[in-house]
Design an enzyme around this catalytic site. Structure first.
Site, short mmCIF file in Angstrom:
data_model
loop_
_atom_site.label_atom_id
_atom_site.label_comp_id
_atom_site.label_asym_id
_atom_site.label_seq_id
_atom_site.Cartn_x
_atom_site.Cartn_y
_atom_site.Cartn_z
N CYS A 2 0.87 -1.18 0.00
CA CYS A 2 0.00 0.00 0.00
C CYS A 2 0.90 1.23 0.00
O CYS A 2 2.12 1.11 -0.18
CB CYS A 2 -0.94 0.00 1.20
SG CYS A 2 -0.10 0.07 2.79
N THR A 3 0.34 2.40 0.22
CA THR A 3 1.11 3.64 0.09
C THR A 3 2.25 3.73 1.10
O THR A 3 3.41 3.91 0.74
CB THR A 3 0.19 4.86 0.24
OG1 THR A 3 -0.92 4.75 -0.65
CG2 THR A 3 0.95 6.15 -0.04
#
Length: 264
Positions: free
Chosen positions: A180-181
């Site tokens: 994810c980020t």
């Protein structure tokens, strides 16, 4: 003036996060910090921006919270303030999955450093899942990563349960690598998959942001830019500001010079 942006999170056990809120808010306001910080019984999460000294003061304050000495922080820069105001919020979860029995402090998958990530996701016995939302994936992702096409992180558990047999098949389970980020959603996702009985689960330590910071562009398997939840819109390798802008009609990230696919 160049501003410092700090994306941070830490799963920790806060007995009463409300007690932490006011001193944190007061300090951040005094330092001219803007952005969002979320406090919950499971820890802290957020992204903030300001001058380097102000950010350092806030980070030092947070590191003094229970079990937060090893707070995970990713630093980048902004040419202009990327947030309109400061918010310090109290919530049930620091990233909302809606699965109350999932506890990343009890069990999570195996952390994989950015420099080891390419080998893992290039292994034909590994399936790679992007745990972000569909509009983020549209801006950039890793080659051959599965897009769950979710609109919010709350949808991830239902998506996995519905797709489990197709993803994992019969017999020996493949390795599952997720990202994810900044690392928080894939950390919670690995805890969820472990609770669902998946054995070999891995996640990218520090998320895409750390990968783009640590892995040279010529060695990278990342395609596109990384969507971020501020007015910079997206970042590229080296965490430089990207070339995307937000559509004024729908708010979707659109590459420079292109028409919004959702509005045309």
């Amino acid at each position: 003036m160049t501003l410092t942006v700090a994306a941070l999170y830490r799963f920790a056990r806060f007995v009463d996060p409300a007690d932490l809120r006011t001193p944190l808010l007061t300090l951040a306001e005094a330092q001219g910090i803007k952005g969002t910080l979320i406090l919950a019984r499971e820890g802290i999460n957020g992204t903030i921006a300001g001058c380097a000294d102000g950010i350092a003061a806030v980070i030092a304050h947070i590191r003094a919270f229970p079990s937060c000495a090893d707070l995970d922080v990713k630093y980048s820069e902004a040419s202009e303030m990327p947030f309109g105001r400061l918010k310090v919020r109290l919530k049930r979860e620091i990233v909302t999955m809606g699965e109350p029995d999932i506890d990343p402090l009890a069990v999570v998958g195996t952390y994989v450093a950015p420099h080891d990530w390419n080998a893992l996701i290039s292994d034909p016995e590994t399936i790679v899942i992007d745990t972000r939302n569909d509009y983020e994936v549209a801006v950039g992702t890793f080659a051959n990563a599965i897009n769950p096409q979710t609109r919010s992180f709350r949808e991830f558990p239902a998506w996995f349960r519905a797709e489990r047999e197709r993803l994992l098949g019969q017999g020996k389970q493949p390795k599952v690598a997720m990202f994810c980020t900044g690392g928080i959603r894939c950390e919670k996702s690995t805890a969820f998959l472990k609770a669902e009985g998946v054995e070999e689960v891995y996640h990218l330590k520090g998320g895409i942001l750390r990968y783009l910071e640590d892995v040279p562009a010529e060695q990278s398997l990342w395609q596109g830019e990384c969507f971020v939840f501020d007015e910079r819109v997206a970042l590229g390798h080296g965490l430089t500001e990207g070339e995307h802008a937000l559509c004024k009609s729908c708010g979707r990230a659109v590459a420079a010079g292109e028409d919004c696919p959702a509005c045309t």
